[in-house]
Every structure is written in C-alpha cells, then in structure tokens.
Scaffold this active site. Structure first.
Site, PDB file in Angstrom:
ATOM      1  N   THR A  22     -29.934  36.373  -6.411  1.00 32.73           N
ATOM      2  CA  THR A  22     -29.741  35.031  -6.736  1.00 32.73           C
ATOM      3  C   THR A  22     -30.604  33.930  -6.325  1.00 32.73           C
ATOM      4  O   THR A  22     -31.716  34.132  -5.551  1.00 32.73           O
ATOM      5  CB  THR A  22     -28.263  34.901  -5.945  1.00 32.73           C
ATOM      6  OG1 THR A  22     -27.527  36.067  -6.326  1.00 32.73           O
ATOM      7  CG2 THR A  22     -27.642  33.585  -5.961  1.00 32.73           C
ATOM      8  N   GLY A  73     -25.775  38.143  -2.161  1.00 34.61           N
ATOM      9  CA  GLY A  73     -24.862  39.325  -2.255  1.00 34.61           C
ATOM     10  C   GLY A  73     -23.774  39.069  -1.228  1.00 34.61           C
ATOM     11  O   GLY A  73     -23.102  38.044  -1.048  1.00 34.61           O
TER      12      GLY A  73
END
Length: 576
Positions: A384, A467
């Site tokens: 991300t 995560g």
C-alpha cells in the site's frame, strides 16, 4: 524474513536500539529527523518526487485534493510495488468551508460472472493470491474523479500531467522500491503482460536506474482528456475485457461500467479528549478505534513507553479488536443484512466502538498473562501507499491506495501500463461467513486512512500502511501523540509493536489458538522482552512488517502545518 527468537542476538539488537543518544538535541533516541514546518501548504508521501509533484500542483493553484490525486498518480508510476490505477482507494477530506470531514470508499466489487459455487466446484478452499481469480474492479480512478468533482480546482489533465511527463522521460528508482520490485519479479513474471511492462529484460530496475512507463503515460493522458468514463466505459475498459477473456479471467466490461464508489460518513471515537476518525467497513479502520476504546480504561500517564505493561496491554487489546474484525467486518450491502439496510450496518459499527462494549471487552484482559485464544464479542444482531496533503485554505486530505499484495495480481493488460489488484484474495470461500465471496461484492479491505480532530478542529491527518499492521499502527500513533507526548516525527519513528496470528477475516479463516506471535521492532529493552515472555507472549524477530507512516498536523491558532515522514520508507514531508 522471520526468525525464531534467539535471546542473546535480540538482547544485543534491543540494547543497541535503546541506547541513549546524548548527541541528539531532541533527546529522543529514535527520532530520525526534525518535524517539517510550513505556513501555506504541506505534502507527505512515500516518495520524494511525488511529494514535490503535490507541492507543485498546489503552487499552481490546485487544492489539497488536486495535490493528493497528482501524488497518487505519481506513486502509481514510481512505487508500483504498492499501488496503481489497477487498485482501490479510500480517502478522508477535511473541508474548511463546511468544517466537516468527508469520507470516500473507492473499493471495487467482485466480477458478476464469478460465484462461490464456481470456486467450490473447481476445488478451491481459498482464493489464490495472484493471477486472474483475485482481481476485482479497480476503484482508484473513480475515486479520483469523485474527489476532484467535489473539491478539485485544476483540470484533471493538468493534475495528471507531471506523472505523464515522468512516465515518458523516466525517473530514478529509489532504494526501498527497488528492493520490493526485485522480490516481486520472480513471483509475477509468469502472468501475461507483467514482464513486458514491468521489467528490464526480465529483471527489476535497480536503485538509481531510470524507469519509464510510456503505456501508463498514454493511459493517464486518455483519462485526463476524456474523463472517468474513458477507464470504465471506453476503449480502456474494452481492452481490459478482452485481456481477461483471453486469460481465464472473469472481469468484464459490464463490471467496470457498473462500478461506483460512494461517499460515507467517517466513524469516530474519543480518546482522552481527541476524536479519532476512521472509515466504516468493508475496511478495518474501526479496529483502531476498538483498540483505543479498550486502552482508554488504563492510565498511561503512569505507564512508561516501551515497558512490558505498555506492550502487553496493547497486544491484548489488539487481540480482542481483531477477533471482532474477523467476525463482524464486511461489505455493509451484504452484512449484517442482505436487503441493503445500511442502518443495521451503522448500528453494528456504533456498538463495536461504544464505551460500554469496550468496558465489557476490557474485563477479558489478564494483566499478567497473554491470551492464547479470543472469541469475538456477542452483539445484538467483519501493500500500500499512504499520502496526505494540506493546502493554504485549510483543506487536508488523508488518502490511501493499494494493489493489495505486493505489486498486485501480476495481471497487466497489454498497452495500459498498470497491474490489477488481487484484493479478491480477501474473500472467504465458506458459505455463511460475512465475508463470503459473492458476485458484485466488495471484499474485506485492509487499507485505511485516518484523521484526528481536537475541539472540532482538524489536528492530524495521518496513515500507516501495511496490511493488518495498519489499525495497530494507527492506535500506536495516537497513543504516542496523546499518551506519551511525542511530536509528529517522533510518533512515527518510535519502535513499533506488531502482533500477528489473530483470527483472520479472509482466506481459510484460521483461528488463533496459541496466542499468536509478537514482533517488537529494534528499540525495546531486553528487560521488556523478558517480562513479556514471562507473561506468555511468543516473541519473534521480524524484518520489516511495521508499516510506513506519513502525517500532517495543523496548528489551530496560527494555521502552520507540521509534516512528518518516517525512515522506514523512501518518503519525504515538505511544504512551502
């Protein structure tokens, strides 16, 4: 990389990390740099060039939203190991005009032509991490245009222009990105389109090597010129449809054409006088609020940062919150009600983050012993990049975007220059679970932006990618700022706690029965580690799962911005 605990080695590294730094002016041995201050605007991203793109856009008269979109586009080019227009997006925007925080859920849905029955009949017990099967509709481009339509100032073509130029002329690859890119190539090269568009003669680009992506430049130019529908209803969508038909996939033109993200109301919990804001499920943001609500019952003014009591209470609160995360967080269109009654979903969120519920869950924590298994609470009725921007008008944006696992599915349609996400891996192939796979459903999502207000005014826009580390990291950042009095940079650089092994809301739903594993970043004293082991915690060394943090804070009196970007990424905070 994860290794079993070796006492002498860990003692040495912990001692080295916790040694006093007498030569540092701040006195904080873990602060890597000073906080950045600026009077007009600020940007903090995981790549210095993306930060500069954001600042350039605001200098040209663009809003913080324009800057966030520009930076996100740049990161899709420069950090494809974490994001891109093949993935999803979530954001929160503080609007100075209305003095209100707005939330946007830009997550995509599963293909309508794929079903739980198909997986079961073909022998799948969980959805594979790569290839065509975990691909869901990419929501990022829709998210850009939704945010831009409400808060943008510059034409979208101008917002995307800096990335188009870098994509054509090239940019040097940074250290951390090169490392993760190199790890992804052997895994993803088998999938059609990946090697041709994301390698240099079959290898990853090296640190400092110029990387170009002319296909992505063309795609972004088309989006900037023709708008949102160029991606979801135009030739790009038709190319995507043909690609997945040819490669055993299920994503279709009709899935893209039907996509629509949504504006949502952020959820909040008050923690010792500040309001912490997260987005509701199908994301995991309220897990951070649940952790904080539980921990508010303890007096951390008497508990030292890094002590065994601090770490133990945090980990036990996390276990309780994550048990609920596995049981209750899912797409609100499918759970708790199948009839689309959003009020039931909103009621569920309110109960999960309530003070009364936190008090009930807090009673389950044994101050002297680590819990080996934790049940979800009983209720009355689930990689991300992160960036943040702030402009001269007081608008602040908290935005997170991802392809999910590493560089995503590995699926890269010819000529488009981006990789599709593998977010569908997060579905459960078990009938009756809130996160069970269904056509047109949004999977459980890990990516979450965060925001803090104080006395109804914007204080901190922040996020921490990584995560399941994300809600744990959010809660730790808030505690570092509020309980331990750290400044914005120190709050991110402080050594982190990561607990792994809680019951997961995705995949095969393996339940925690052994207490899980506790990872402590270098910097915790060996006395703390020994005390935690005596309480029953299993501690292991872990290299790198502690997330990546960016933040901007605003002084309500002067309007001055403070920016922070931690040392675990290639990033930069800068302003003017």
């Amino acid at each position: 990389m994860r290794l079993s605990l070796i006492a002498l080695t860990l003692a040495a590294t912990a001692a080295a990390g916790s040694a006093p730094a007498a030569d540092r002016i701040t006195g904080r041995d873990f602060a890597t740099r000073s906080v950045v201050y600026a009077p007009h605007a600020m940007a903090a991203t995981s790549h210095p060039l993306a930060t500069q793109v954001a600042l350039d856009v605001m200098k040209q008269g663009g809003s913080a939203v324009d800057a966030a979109i520009a930076a996100n586009a740049a990161l899709g080019l420069m950090e494809p190991t974490g994001n891109g227009i093949g993935g999803d997006l979530f954001a929160m925007v503080w609007d100075p005009r209305t003095q209100k925080l707005h939330g946007y859920n830009g997550s995509g849905r599963s293909p309508q032509g794929l079903s739980l029955k198909w997986f079961q009949e073909n022998g799948y017990t969980d959805i594979p991490p790569h290839g065509p099967l975990p691909v869901t509709v990419p929501g990022a481009v829709d998210g850009w245009f939704a945010l831009h339509g409400r808060f943008g100032k510059l034409p979208m073509a101008d917002v995307l222009a800096p990335t188009v130029r870098y994509a054509r002329e090239g940019h040097p690859v940074h250290d951390t990105i090169a490392y993760y890119w190199d790890r992804s190539v052997p895994v993803l090269s088998k999938w059609p389109g990946f090697s041709a568009q994301f390698t240099v003669d079959g290898r990853a680009p090296r640190t400092g090597e110029l990387w170009k992506n002319p296909n992505l430049a063309n795609t972004l130019e088309t989006i900037g010129r023709e708008g949102r529908d160029a991606f979801y209803k135009g030739d790009i969508a038709r190319t995507i449809d043909a690609y997945f038909r040819e490669n055993d996939g299920f994503l279709r033109y009709e899935d893209l054409a039907a996509h629509q993200g949504e504006w949502v109301e952020p959820a909040s919990a008050n923690y010792r006088g500040v309001d912490v804001w997260e987005l509701p499920p199908n994301g995991q943001g309220i897990a951070a609020l649940q952790i904080l609500e539980i921990l508010e019952g303890y007096d951390f003014s008497k508990i030292e940062f890094g002590s065994a009591e601090h770490v133990h209470l945090f980990v036990e609160a996390k276990k309780l919150a994550f048990a609920d995360r596995a049981r209750w967080y899912a797409d609100p269109d499918f759970f708790p009600a199948r009839d689309g009654n959003r009020e039931q979903a909103a009621k569920l969120v309110r109960e999960l983050i309530s003070e009364d519920y936190a008090a009930q869950r807090r009673k389950l924590i044994n101050p002297d012993r680590a819990a080996r298994s934790v049940d979800a609470g009983i209720l009355q009725h689930g990689d991300t990049i992160y960036l943040t921007t702030a402009d001269q008008d007081g608008m602040m944006v908290s935005l997170i975007q991802s392809n999910y696992r590493g560089m995503g599915s590995g699926m890269a349609a010819p000529g488009l220059g981006f990789i599709f996400q593998d977010r569908g891996e997060q579905f459960v192939l078990k009938a009756g679970h809130p996160n069970t796979f269904a056509p047109g459903k949004r999977p459980f999502h890990t990516i979450i932006p965060a925001f803090i207000t104080r006395d109804g005014k914007p204080w901190v826009s922040f996020g921490l990618m990584g995560g399941a580390m994300q809600p744990q990291g959010h809660a730790q950042i808030v505690m570092n700022l509020v309980d331990f009095g750290m400044n914005l940079q120190e709050a991110g650089d402080a050594p982190r706690i990561q607990h792994d092994g809680s019951t997961d809301p995705a995949g095969q739903m393996v339940e925690m029965s052994d207490g899980g594993v506790l990872n402590l970043e270098t910097g915790f004293a060996y006395e703390t580690i020994r005390a935690l082991m005596r309480k029953g915690h299993t501690i292991e060394f872990a290299d790198g799962p502690y997330g990546g943090y960016q933040a901007i804070a605003r002084d309500p009196g002067t309007g001055v911005y403070a920016g922070a970007s931690e040392s675990r990424k290639d990033g930069q905070a800068a302003g003017y």
